[in-house]
Every structure is written in structure tokens, then in C-alpha cells.
Write a protein that holds these residues in place. Structure first.
Motif, PDB file in Angstrom:
ATOM      1  N   GLN A  55       0.826  -1.209   0.000  1.00 14.33           N
ATOM      2  CA  GLN A  55       0.000   0.000   0.000  1.00 14.33           C
ATOM      3  C   GLN A  55       0.863   1.263   0.000  1.00 14.33           C
ATOM      4  O   GLN A  55       0.512   2.262  -0.617  1.00 14.33           O
ATOM      5  N   GLN A  58       2.005   1.681  -3.484  1.00 15.38           N
ATOM      6  CA  GLN A  58       0.905   2.191  -4.307  1.00 15.38           C
ATOM      7  C   GLN A  58       0.771   3.703  -4.162  1.00 15.38           C
ATOM      8  O   GLN A  58       0.471   4.402  -5.132  1.00 15.38           O
ATOM      9  N   TYR A  61       3.491   5.126  -6.354  1.00 15.03           N
ATOM     10  CA  TYR A  61       3.094   5.022  -7.768  1.00 15.03           C
ATOM     11  C   TYR A  61       2.037   6.067  -8.117  1.00 15.03           C
ATOM     12  O   TYR A  61       2.094   6.693  -9.178  1.00 15.03           O
TER      13      TYR A  61
END
Length: 103
Positions: A55, A58, A61
Motif C-alpha cells: 500500500q 501504491q 506510484y
């Protein structure tokens, strides 16, 4: 604006207490001066509180967004920490199989 500067700007949205963005492109195949394709980021932020490693990645990203596209950033080594986890530890990236060879 250079990719490195854009990446720093976007990662600052995570309110890091420590942020390092390292251009590691010179250790990879096809390198030429000024190339920006491979980066390592170290981000220490409270924004990762309660998040699993995937997470946290993420979030990185999402912040990088379109910088992770063909013709831009090819590879991104991510190291994320909460302030309570960060002790200034060394973070290394693996050697590239296509790295320029030393004579």
C-alpha cells in the motif's frame, strides 16, 4: 523540468520528513550523460501510517503518476518508512544485468 525534479515535487505531496531521490541511470544499460530512466526513492512520512508495504508503494506510484510511462521513468526502487522506522539505514539497489562493464 527534469524528471528528477518532477518526481521530487510530486513526492513532496506526501509531506515527507525525509526524502531522497537518486538518479541511478548510470548503472544501467544504454546510459548516456543526462539520462533519467532509473531512480531510487527513500520516503519517510506519516502518510504511511497503518499501511502495508504494498500500500505504501501504491501511494508512491500514485504520486509519480504519468512519470512512470514509456519514455520517462523505466524503473523505480522504492524504500518507504514511518518516522519511527527510519534510522538512516542504507538502502541499496540491485546491480543491473545490462550495466556498463568496467574494464
Amino acid at each position: 523540468m527534469h524528471l528528477e525534479q518532477q518526481l521530487i515535487q510530486r513526492l513532496n505531496d506526501l509531506s515527507p520528513i525525509h526524502l531522497e531521490v537518486v538518479n541511478e541511470s548510470s548503472g544501467h544499460g544504454g546510459y548516456f550523460p543526462g539520462k533519467e530512466s532509473h531512480f531510487k526513492v527513500i520516503v519517510v512520512s506519516d502518510a504511511f501510517e497503518g499501511l502495508r508495504l504494498v500500500q505504501r508503494h501504491q501511494k508512491i506510484y500514485a504520486a509519480a503518476g504519468d512519470l512512470l510511462s514509456p519514455g520517462a521513468i523505466h524503473a523505480l526502487a522504492i524504500h518507504t518508512f514511518l518516522p519511527s522506522e527510519w534510522t538512516g539505514q542504507a538502502t541499496t539497489s540491485p546491480d543491473c544485468a545490462h550495466a556498463p562493464k568496467s574494464d
